[in-house]
Write a protein that holds these residues in place. Structure first.
Motif, PDB file in Angstrom:
ATOM      1  N   THR A 200       0.851  -1.196   0.000  1.00  0.00           N
ATOM      2  CA  THR A 200       0.000   0.000   0.000  1.00  0.00           C
ATOM      3  C   THR A 200       0.889   1.250   0.000  1.00  0.00           C
ATOM      4  O   THR A 200       0.991   1.954   1.004  1.00  0.00           O
ATOM      5  N   PRO A 201       1.583   1.515  -1.108  1.00  0.00           N
ATOM      6  CA  PRO A 201       2.488   2.670  -1.150  1.00  0.00           C
ATOM      7  C   PRO A 201       1.729   3.986  -1.020  1.00  0.00           C
ATOM      8  O   PRO A 201       0.629   4.144  -1.548  1.00  0.00           O
ATOM      9  N   GLN A 202       2.340   4.910  -0.282  1.00  0.00           N
ATOM     10  CA  GLN A 202       1.767   6.243  -0.084  1.00  0.00           C
ATOM     11  C   GLN A 202       2.839   7.286  -0.408  1.00  0.00           C
ATOM     12  O   GLN A 202       4.035   7.045  -0.230  1.00  0.00           O
ATOM     13  N   PRO A 203       2.451   8.479  -0.863  1.00  0.00           N
ATOM     14  CA  PRO A 203       3.433   9.532  -1.129  1.00  0.00           C
ATOM     15  C   PRO A 203       4.056  10.017   0.182  1.00  0.00           C
ATOM     16  O   PRO A 203       3.495   9.810   1.264  1.00  0.00           O
ATOM     17  N   PRO A 204       5.217  10.654   0.110  1.00  0.00           N
ATOM     18  CA  PRO A 204       5.911  11.073   1.336  1.00  0.00           C
ATOM     19  C   PRO A 204       5.055  11.898   2.285  1.00  0.00           C
ATOM     20  O   PRO A 204       5.145  11.746   3.508  1.00  0.00           O
ATOM     21  N   GLU A 205       4.205  12.777   1.734  1.00  0.00           N
ATOM     22  CA  GLU A 205       3.404  13.640   2.605  1.00  0.00           C
ATOM     23  C   GLU A 205       2.324  12.877   3.359  1.00  0.00           C
ATOM     24  O   GLU A 205       1.728  13.414   4.307  1.00  0.00           O
ATOM     25  N   ALA A 206       2.067  11.630   2.979  1.00  0.00           N
ATOM     26  CA  ALA A 206       1.053  10.826   3.668  1.00  0.00           C
ATOM     27  C   ALA A 206       1.661   9.895   4.710  1.00  0.00           C
ATOM     28  O   ALA A 206       0.949   9.083   5.293  1.00  0.00           O
ATOM     29  N   LEU A 207       2.972  10.040   4.959  1.00  0.00           N
ATOM     30  CA  LEU A 207       3.641   9.190   5.928  1.00  0.00           C
ATOM     31  C   LEU A 207       3.770   9.893   7.272  1.00  0.00           C
ATOM     32  O   LEU A 207       3.887  11.125   7.346  1.00  0.00           O
ATOM     33  N   GLY A 208       3.778   9.102   8.345  1.00  0.00           N
ATOM     34  CA  GLY A 208       4.030   9.640   9.673  1.00  0.00           C
ATOM     35  C   GLY A 208       5.520   9.744   9.946  1.00  0.00           C
ATOM     36  O   GLY A 208       6.352   9.372   9.115  1.00  0.00           O
ATOM     37  N   ARG A 209       5.872  10.199  11.110  1.00  0.00           N
ATOM     38  CA  ARG A 209       7.283  10.396  11.454  1.00  0.00           C
ATOM     39  C   ARG A 209       8.057   9.079  11.455  1.00  0.00           C
ATOM     40  O   ARG A 209       9.274   9.054  11.261  1.00  0.00           O
ATOM     41  N   ASP A 210       7.339   7.948  11.689  1.00  0.00           N
ATOM     42  CA  ASP A 210       8.012   6.651  11.781  1.00  0.00           C
ATOM     43  C   ASP A 210       8.179   5.968  10.426  1.00  0.00           C
ATOM     44  O   ASP A 210       8.729   4.870  10.348  1.00  0.00           O
ATOM     45  N   GLY A 211       7.723   6.615   9.348  1.00  0.00           N
ATOM     46  CA  GLY A 211       7.860   6.034   8.023  1.00  0.00           C
ATOM     47  C   GLY A 211       6.675   5.216   7.580  1.00  0.00           C
ATOM     48  O   GLY A 211       6.597   4.810   6.419  1.00  0.00           O
ATOM     49  N   HIS A 212       5.734   4.939   8.484  1.00  0.00           N
ATOM     50  CA  HIS A 212       4.511   4.220   8.138  1.00  0.00           C
ATOM     51  C   HIS A 212       3.486   5.194   7.568  1.00  0.00           C
ATOM     52  O   HIS A 212       3.523   6.400   7.866  1.00  0.00           O
ATOM     53  N   PRO A 213       2.519   4.706   6.775  1.00  0.00           N
ATOM     54  CA  PRO A 213       1.408   5.574   6.385  1.00  0.00           C
ATOM     55  C   PRO A 213       0.742   6.180   7.615  1.00  0.00           C
ATOM     56  O   PRO A 213       0.497   5.495   8.607  1.00  0.00           O
ATOM     57  N   ARG A 214       0.478   7.469   7.560  1.00  0.00           N
ATOM     58  CA  ARG A 214      -0.102   8.169   8.705  1.00  0.00           C
ATOM     59  C   ARG A 214      -1.512   7.651   8.979  1.00  0.00           C
ATOM     60  O   ARG A 214      -2.320   7.496   8.057  1.00  0.00           O
ATOM     61  N   VAL A 215      -1.797   7.353  10.238  1.00  0.00           N
ATOM     62  CA  VAL A 215      -3.124   6.869  10.593  1.00  0.00           C
ATOM     63  C   VAL A 215      -4.126   7.998  10.467  1.00  0.00           C
ATOM     64  O   VAL A 215      -3.793   9.185  10.583  1.00  0.00           O
ATOM     65  N   GLY A 216      -5.376   7.591  10.219  1.00  0.00           N
ATOM     66  CA  GLY A 216      -6.437   8.576  10.076  1.00  0.00           C
ATOM     67  C   GLY A 216      -6.531   9.202   8.704  1.00  0.00           C
ATOM     68  O   GLY A 216      -7.361  10.081   8.481  1.00  0.00           O
ATOM     69  N   GLY A 217      -5.694   8.739   7.761  1.00  0.00           N
ATOM     70  CA  GLY A 217      -5.708   9.315   6.424  1.00  0.00           C
ATOM     71  C   GLY A 217      -6.877   8.815   5.593  1.00  0.00           C
ATOM     72  O   GLY A 217      -7.530   7.822   5.913  1.00  0.00           O
TER      73      GLY A 217
END
Length: 285
Positions: A64-81
């Motif tokens: 499930t690749p996401q663009p950099p702006e959709a990632l959290g500080r830990d490198g995972h996709p940001r929750v709540g997106g």
């Protein structure tokens, strides 16, 4: 290649709500990816199109690749997106706490498969170390109209550790194993597993982040990679799996050698100091 598409994008809710969306993904189950993982594990690369996929190798698929702006500080996709399953629970640290798998039919490499995922539970609790949030996702993998695999994935979220916070005392591991295998986990292996599973969590490859932000002593060996070794041991000595459940209890660092143990249907991972890193139960077909 996988295709990611959320369906029924309704709001997330606390445990048990039937408004949770279902996310569907498709993947062709490329045999080259499974063979590459075999090489990374030090095995002979004998998987080809039509082969039955070894247990838990499905982790290599359905990226499930996401663009950099959709990632959290830990490198995972940001929750709540948008399009995601996990709500923002207000806690920064994410860990895979355990899971359960039910194997109904073998997945075949090189044939398209569909993964259907839903949020089963999201709830807050207060633990001895502070607030916690627990999330359970259910994944079904279908191939040629048949349900092949059901997986329940348990995640835990918590606060950052304070500078003076005591580290939890892990349980002691059993020493009555009948079968045992040792394995070491270099930073290269952790990188390869992160790449093959498209897991961007920085605790597995960014030593400064793992140590200075999340408070670990080194790079953290992936919980699913420990579970993978236990499943391979279980199949080696007991035959095909019908179900498997595992629970993480203490992280293993990249500079530590682990012992993978089995006694009957019980399996566990013992760290070099005797602590229990993971426990598991297998049911055989």
């Amino acid at each position: 290649m996988s295709d990611f598409s959320p369906t029924n994008p309704a709001p997330h809710a606390e445990s048990g709500s039937d408004t949770s969306p279902e996310v569907r993904q498709t993947d062709v189950m490329d045999p080259a990816r499974a063979a590459a993982f075999q090489v990374a594990l030090g095995q002979e690369a004998d998987i080809s199109a039509g082969s039955a996929l070894p247990p838990f190798f499905h982790q290599l698929y359905f990226w499930t690749p996401q663009p950099p702006e959709a990632l959290g500080r830990d490198g995972h996709p940001r929750v709540g997106g948008t399009g995601g399953l996990i709500p923002d629970l207000g806690l920064p640290r994410r860990m895979w706490a355990g899971g359960q798998l039910q194997f109904d039919a073998p997945l075949r490499v090189g044939s398209p498969a569909e993964k259907r995922s839903v949020l089963e539970k999201a709830e807050h609790k207060n633990g001895r170390s502070g607030p916690l949030a627990f999330v359970t996702l259910r994944h079904e993998i279908w191939q040629e109209g048949q349900l092949c695999l059901t997986e329940w994935q348990d995640l835990v979220y918590r606060e950052d550790p304070g500078p003076q916070a005591p580290k939890p005392v892990p349980p002691e591991a059993r020493t009555d194993e009948r079968d045992a295998r040792e394995a070491a986990f270099s930073s290269t292996l952790l990188f390869r597993y992160s790449a093959l599973t498209f897991n961007g969590h920085r605790i597995h490859y960014d030593l400064d982040y793992a140590r200075d932000v999340e408070g670990y002593d080194g790079l953290v060996v992936h919980g699913p990679l420990l579970a993978q070794h236990l499943m391979l041991l279980a199949e080696e000595v007991g035959g095909a799996l019908r179900s498997f459940a595992f629970r993480a209890s203490s992280p293993l660092m990249h500079f530590e050698t682990a012992t993978f143990c089995r006694n009957g249907e019980d399996l566990w991972v013992r760290g070099p100091d005797g602590r229990q890193c993971m426990s598991a139960t297998a049911e055989f077909a």
